[in-house]
Design an enzyme around this catalytic site. Structure first.
Site, PDB file in Angstrom:
ATOM      1  N   GLY A  53      51.343  12.731  64.294  1.00  0.00           N
ATOM      2  CA  GLY A  53      51.108  12.527  65.720  1.00  0.00           C
ATOM      3  C   GLY A  53      49.741  12.900  66.260  1.00  0.00           C
ATOM      4  CD1 TRP A  55      44.680   9.458  64.857  1.00  0.00           C
ATOM      5  CD2 TRP A  55      44.750   7.240  65.081  1.00  0.00           C
ATOM      6  NE1 TRP A  55      43.691   8.920  64.069  1.00  0.00           N
ATOM      7  CE2 TRP A  55      43.711   7.570  64.174  1.00  0.00           C
ATOM      8  CE3 TRP A  55      44.991   5.906  65.353  1.00  0.00           C
ATOM      9  CZ2 TRP A  55      42.903   6.604  63.573  1.00  0.00           C
ATOM     10  CZ3 TRP A  55      44.199   4.934  64.760  1.00  0.00           C
ATOM     11  CH2 TRP A  55      43.161   5.282  63.877  1.00  0.00           C
ATOM     12  CG  ASP A  76      55.654   7.386  61.220  1.00  0.00           C
ATOM     13  OD1 ASP A  76      54.411   7.427  61.167  1.00  0.00           O
ATOM     14  OD2 ASP A  76      56.381   7.478  60.211  1.00  0.00           O
ATOM     15  CG  ASP A  92      59.830  -1.088  58.593  1.00  0.00           C
ATOM     16  OD1 ASP A  92      58.613  -1.321  58.717  1.00  0.00           O
ATOM     17  OD2 ASP A  92      60.473  -1.316  57.552  1.00  0.00           O
ATOM     18  CG  ASP A 117      45.501   7.100  60.784  1.00  0.00           C
ATOM     19  OD1 ASP A 117      44.664   6.615  60.015  1.00  0.00           O
ATOM     20  OD2 ASP A 117      45.774   8.306  60.821  1.00  0.00           O
ATOM     21  CE  LYS A 157      44.806   5.335  56.870  1.00  0.00           C
ATOM     22  NZ  LYS A 157      45.084   6.763  56.920  1.00  0.00           N
TER      23      LYS A 157
HETATM   24  N1  SAM Z   1      48.103   8.642  62.618  1.00  0.00           N
HETATM   25  C1  SAM Z   1      48.869   9.767  62.132  1.00  0.00           C
HETATM   26  C2  SAM Z   1      48.307  11.018  62.751  1.00  0.00           C
HETATM   27  O1  SAM Z   1      47.233  10.952  63.300  1.00  0.00           O
HETATM   28  O2  SAM Z   1      48.970  12.049  62.685  1.00  0.00           O
HETATM   29  C3  SAM Z   1      48.874   9.848  60.632  1.00  0.00           C
HETATM   30  C4  SAM Z   1      49.572   8.699  60.009  1.00  0.00           C
HETATM   31  S1  SAM Z   1      50.044   8.985  58.349  1.00  0.00           S
HETATM   32  C5  SAM Z   1      48.487   8.906  57.547  1.00  0.00           C
HETATM   33  C6  SAM Z   1      50.768   7.456  57.874  1.00  0.00           C
HETATM   34  C7  SAM Z   1      52.125   7.217  58.476  1.00  0.00           C
HETATM   35  O3  SAM Z   1      52.453   5.849  58.256  1.00  0.00           O
HETATM   36  C8  SAM Z   1      53.269   8.014  57.851  1.00  0.00           C
HETATM   37  O4  SAM Z   1      53.805   8.895  58.793  1.00  0.00           O
HETATM   38  C9  SAM Z   1      54.302   6.938  57.454  1.00  0.00           C
HETATM   39  O5  SAM Z   1      55.635   7.315  57.724  1.00  0.00           O
HETATM   40  C10 SAM Z   1      53.871   5.779  58.318  1.00  0.00           C
HETATM   41  N2  SAM Z   1      54.355   4.454  57.852  1.00  0.00           N
HETATM   42  C11 SAM Z   1      54.144   3.888  56.633  1.00  0.00           C
HETATM   43  N3  SAM Z   1      54.759   2.691  56.587  1.00  0.00           N
HETATM   44  C12 SAM Z   1      55.360   2.482  57.794  1.00  0.00           C
HETATM   45  C13 SAM Z   1      56.150   1.432  58.346  1.00  0.00           C
HETATM   46  N4  SAM Z   1      56.449   0.334  57.634  1.00  0.00           N
HETATM   47  N5  SAM Z   1      56.603   1.548  59.615  1.00  0.00           N
HETATM   48  C14 SAM Z   1      56.319   2.672  60.334  1.00  0.00           C
HETATM   49  N6  SAM Z   1      55.570   3.699  59.864  1.00  0.00           N
HETATM   50  C15 SAM Z   1      55.102   3.610  58.609  1.00  0.00           C
END
Ligand code: SAM
Length: 310
Positions: A53, A55, A76, A92, A117, A157
């Site tokens: 969280g 961002w 997420d 999703d 991200d 990203k």
């Molecule tokens: N932007 C976040 C922050 O600033 O704290 C960090 C994001 S983290 C690097 C990547 C996130 O992408 C993970 O929490 C993962 O659960 C989520 N994610 C990956 N595939 C996803 C999907 N198909 N739908 C939703 N979230 C997804």
């Protein structure tokens, strides 16, 4: 590793803790905003792949703290601790119902800004990780086409990997301006970067679709496809995925047969051997016992003509 060694190595990690950000990536979004002013005038924002969280925290602090009417929706797969002014959706981003739920929080209106991200679980296999990341960016772009208003902005990203120009080309079809941004807080050693896409302006005949992302057509679709479909070369996977795998090695005798092969291995001549193969001359020389002589002659000639490298 000692408790403080990461603090020593990574100033943003340390700063994030000091300033109360959930992750150091908060700085990446803030630096992108400082450069491109993507948060200016935004009242409806979507944070895709938001957990844990940081961002969303930036959106909360820079939007909601200034204007309590600002709506922020964070999506997420994972649950996330609450944040002021942030509506959380556990879902999703590849699902249509997620797009519908996002819009429902904006009273049916579309968002001014979508940020993502997202990152898949890293396997350590570079090619696979790159591929999964590119698929996630495409999924983010696709859901964005469902929820973003015209002239809205999109930030995501990316990994600057081999086929990144293809992604740029796709983004350019949907946005007036596309930039590749590398915030200072993103390590130079990492191929991570961010696409900043300004001015959502999809092709006139584009219809968002979840089952057919970005209108990449299936073979059956081609007949009824619109002109935008035809601009993209479709990739069609053909064949039964449970059948033989062309990348695998099988033993000569196979007891678990999937296809038309005998269980006991028998050698068979090629059905049609090449008629004039490049190796034909060498085979003839060997048959006459002249192959060694010919290769010796070749070696001598090379020795004579190619000067020694000092
Ligand atoms: N932007 C976040 C922050 O600033 O704290 C960090 C994001 S983290 C690097 C990547 C996130 O992408 C993970 O929490 C993962 O659960 C989520 N994610 C990956 N595939 C996803 C999907 N198909 N739908 C939703 N979230 C997804």
């Amino acid at each position: 590793m000692g408790k403080t060694s990461k603090d020593k190595r990574d100033i943003y990690y340390r700063l994030a803790k000091a300033e109360g950000w959930r992750a150091r990536s908060a700085f990446k979004l803030m630096q992108i905003d400082d450069e491109f002013k993507i948060l200016s005038g935004v009242t409806k924002a979507v944070d895709l792949c938001a957990a844990p969280g940081s961002w969303s925290q930036v959106l909360s602090r820079r939007l909601f703290e200034n204007d309590q009417n600002a709506r922020i929706v964070a999506v997420d797969l994972q649950p996330m601790s609450p944040l002021p002014g942030v509506i959380q959706l556990q879902g999703d981003i590849t699902q249509l119902e997620t797009a519908e739920k996002i819009i429902s929080h904006f009273d049916g209106e579309n968002a001014d800004l979508v940020i993502c991200d997202g990152a898949p679980d890293v396997t350590g296999l570079h090619s696979l990780d790159e591929y999964m990341q590119s698929q996630l960016v495409l999924a983010a772009l696709n859901i964005t086409t469902h929820v973003l208003k015209r002239e809205g902005n999109f930030v995501a990203k990316i990994f600057r990997a081999r086929n990144i120009t293809l992604l740029y080309a796709q983004l350019k079809m949907f946005f007036r301006d596309v930039f590749c941004a590398k915030p200072k807080s993103s390590r130079q050693s990492s191929c991570e970067a961010f696409v900043v896409c300004l001015g959502y302006n999809p092709p006139t005949d584009y219809v968002p679709s979840m089952w057919n992302p970005l209108r990449l057509p299936t073979y059956e679709d081609l007949e009824k496809s619109t002109p935008i479909n035809q601009r993209i070369v479709p990739f069609v996977a053909c064949g039964d995925l449970h059948g033989w795998d062309s990348d695998r090695c099988y033993p000569l005798d196979i007891d678990d047969l999937l296809g038309p092969l005998p269980e006991k291995y028998i050698y068979r001549e090629p059905v049609q051997p090449p008629t004039e193969p490049a190796y034909k001359h060498a085979v003839e020389l060997r048959r006459k016992g002249a192959l060694a002589k010919a290769t010796n002659y070749l070696a001598q000639t090379i020795k004579h003509h190619v000067p020694k490298i000092q």
